[in-house]
Design a protein around this motif. Structure first.
Motif, short mmCIF file in Angstrom:
data_model
loop_
_atom_site.label_atom_id
_atom_site.label_comp_id
_atom_site.label_asym_id
_atom_site.label_seq_id
_atom_site.Cartn_x
_atom_site.Cartn_y
_atom_site.Cartn_z
N UNK A 142 0.80 -1.21 0.00
CA UNK A 142 0.00 0.00 0.00
C UNK A 142 0.83 1.26 0.00
N UNK A 143 1.92 1.24 0.76
CA UNK A 143 2.77 2.44 0.87
C UNK A 143 3.39 2.78 -0.48
N UNK A 144 3.75 1.77 -1.23
CA UNK A 144 4.38 1.99 -2.53
C UNK A 144 3.37 2.08 -3.66
N UNK A 145 2.09 1.83 -3.33
CA UNK A 145 1.04 1.82 -4.35
C UNK A 145 1.39 0.84 -5.46
N UNK A 146 1.73 -0.37 -5.03
CA UNK A 146 2.10 -1.41 -5.99
C UNK A 146 1.36 -2.71 -5.68
N UNK A 147 1.17 -3.49 -6.72
CA UNK A 147 0.61 -4.82 -6.57
C UNK A 147 1.47 -5.79 -7.38
#
Length: 125
Positions: free
Chosen positions: A75-80
């Protein structure tokens, strides 16, 4: 506006592994409810659901990839991410990242859907 960029696709032999990544850029409301998803589309076929994950890390998988693929997020890096193991030729497709955002304000609920441009995954037999 949110933009998604996938990476990590490529050519792999049957039984091999790949890890797809999806990074989001742009403004996302702090109180937004987000669900990351991966979909795929093979030539001549409709786009189909692969896996998704919620803010609470609840996951869902298509039966065809269960126990082989793992979806995760940062979530912090806005990555999946989509970890794909034991790949089969039937997994060959363009893989798309999806981000579904729900924002609830005093004015009501608004849903947004964002898609990446896709990354090709090819599994040779």
């Amino acid at each position: 506006q949110v933009q998604l960029v996938e990476s990590g696709g490529g050519l792999v032999q049957s039984g091999g592994s790949l890890r797809l990544s999806c990074v989001a850029s742009g403004t996302i409301y702090r109180n937004a409810d987000m669900r990351w998803g991966w979909y795929r589309q093979a030539p001549g076929r409709e786009r189909e659901f692969v896996a998704d994950i919620t803010n609470e890390d609840r996951t869902n998988y298509a039966d065809s990839v269960k126990d082989r693929f793992t979806i995760s997020r940062d979530g912090a890096k806005k990555q999946a991410y989509l970890e794909m193991n034991s790949l089969k030729p039937d997994d060959t497709a363009v893989y798309y990242c999806n981000l579904h955002i729900t924002v609830v304000t005093i004015e009501g609920r608004v849903d947004y859907d964002y898609w990446g441009q896709g990354t090709q995954v090819t599994v040779s037999s």
